[in-house]
Design an enzyme around this catalytic site. Sequence first.
Site, PDB file in Angstrom:
ATOM      1  N   LYS A  80     -14.555  40.856 -58.586  1.00  0.00           N
ATOM      2  CA  LYS A  80     -14.623  42.242 -59.043  1.00  0.00           C
ATOM      3  C   LYS A  80     -14.560  42.210 -60.565  1.00  0.00           C
ATOM      4  CE  LYS A  80     -14.462  46.352 -56.895  1.00  0.00           C
ATOM      5  NZ  LYS A  80     -14.923  46.760 -55.583  1.00  0.00           N
ATOM      6  N   GLY A 212     -14.111  64.462 -45.551  1.00  0.00           N
ATOM      7  CA  GLY A 212     -15.012  64.013 -46.612  1.00  0.00           C
ATOM      8  C   GLY A 212     -16.442  63.983 -46.123  1.00  0.00           C
ATOM      9  N   GLY A 214     -19.230  63.455 -48.049  1.00  0.00           N
ATOM     10  CA  GLY A 214     -20.072  62.921 -49.120  1.00  0.00           C
ATOM     11  C   GLY A 214     -21.136  62.015 -48.534  1.00  0.00           C
ATOM     12  N   ASN A 215     -21.450  60.958 -49.273  1.00  0.00           N
ATOM     13  CA  ASN A 215     -22.541  60.072 -48.858  1.00  0.00           C
ATOM     14  C   ASN A 215     -22.312  59.461 -47.484  1.00  0.00           C
ATOM     15  OD1 ASN A 215     -24.110  60.330 -51.221  1.00  0.00           O
ATOM     16  ND2 ASN A 215     -22.619  59.066 -52.308  1.00  0.00           N
ATOM     17  N   VAL A 216     -21.123  58.934 -47.244  1.00  0.00           N
ATOM     18  CA  VAL A 216     -20.866  58.271 -45.960  1.00  0.00           C
ATOM     19  C   VAL A 216     -20.551  59.291 -44.868  1.00  0.00           C
ATOM     20  CG1 VAL A 216     -19.450  56.582 -44.732  1.00  0.00           C
ATOM     21  CG2 VAL A 216     -20.010  56.193 -47.127  1.00  0.00           C
TER      22      VAL A 216
END
Length: 389
Positions: A80, A212, A214-216
């Site tokens: 990371k 949520g 959102g995208n997922v």
Amino acid sequence: MGIFDLMSDGSHEELVFCENKAAGLRCIIAIHDTTLGPALGGCRMYPYKSEEEALIDVLRLSKGMTYKAAAAGLNLGGGKAVIIGDPKKDKTEMLFRAYGRFIESLNGRYITAEDAGTSVQDMEYLFMETKYVTGVAPAHGGSGDPSPVTAFGLFHGLIASVEQAFDRTFTEEEMQNLTRKAEADADPSDYTDRYRSLKGPSLEGLTVAVQGLGNVGSHLVGHLVDAGAHVLATDIDQEACDKVKAKFNCEIVAPDEIYGVECDIFSPCAMGAIINDQTIDQLKCKVVCGAANNQLAEARHGSILEEREIVYAPDYVVNAGGLVNVYVEMEGYVRKRALRMASQIYGNTQRVFEIAEKQDILTYVAADRLAEERIEQIGHIKKGFFGGI
Ligand code: NAD
């Protein structure tokens, strides 16, 4: 505590401190473990209050990537990077190209990608300086937005969790049909009525609460509704709620109601640390299975879920579809291959439950065991052969 103390605590291999004053770049790249392959993980840009805060974050996140890749069965290690800076004010072409040159200097030991605070546009600048970057735009042969594949993999983890918690089993044919339909969806020229009528696993009679959209989360709702589940969904963004409601047959509830709704499965797809002292007693579900990273605020919350006989599907096992997606990009992106590989999250999740039962341990501990076992085994077969990847 010194840097080496912090590193040895997480068994990291290498830390690279990068600075380019003219570009305003201050960045740390952490390579945790490359036993299975090159260290892959996103680059987070965040206005850390101190260097120590940035260091602790990059060490923790890179170790998490090792486990996620190993449990997903990928030939990748964990890494990371963090850039110390404000993504709203400090982003420039120069900054990202300077970062790209540092990545290039590592010769493929670390491969970067997007993360919180960085975007596909930023990856484009990196791409000018290094080939060791994933998540670039489809125009450059990249895989683009990973979320549909993440949601697809998550849905497979959820199916395995349903089998674990309820008296239901699904046939191999039903599971295969899920992938066949998704593959046909990915290539609309292939999408005939024959595919449309294939029967996947049915979630009829089950209620899923999705936090949520959102995208997922929004893609997950699509899979759930398709499978006949009753969906209760929420988002703090009213527009996101309206969009999902207009597209799918689901019910919207208020954000603070989602924890306590009567449901069979709670799917956190918003933010981390969502299973905490304030929320855990409200849960009425039998399964927690969602995309959000680090869902348990503290390890003890995993034990409380177990005591309450709630099956917890470890987050990094079920949300690995995004990582699978960029892994496939490294080999030359083919959407169908990414979907097929993400469908293996079904078997990976089953394996975690098996280990937990056999060894009488919590599911998130079992996920770590699965990852550690694989690293150890593959490490053994690599020993002596050119010393690694
Ligand atoms: P996103 O930002 O697109 O969506 C998150 C949604 O959650 C937003 O619509 C936001 O308004 C909503 N939200 C935030 N706080 C909320 C709250 N308190 N109550 C209800 N809704 C709230 O993010 P995403 O890409 O969909 O990812 C969702 C989660 O999954 C994140 O935790 C992310 O780290 C994790 N994840 C994502 C991927 C991926 O491929 N995108 C892969 C692995 C893990």
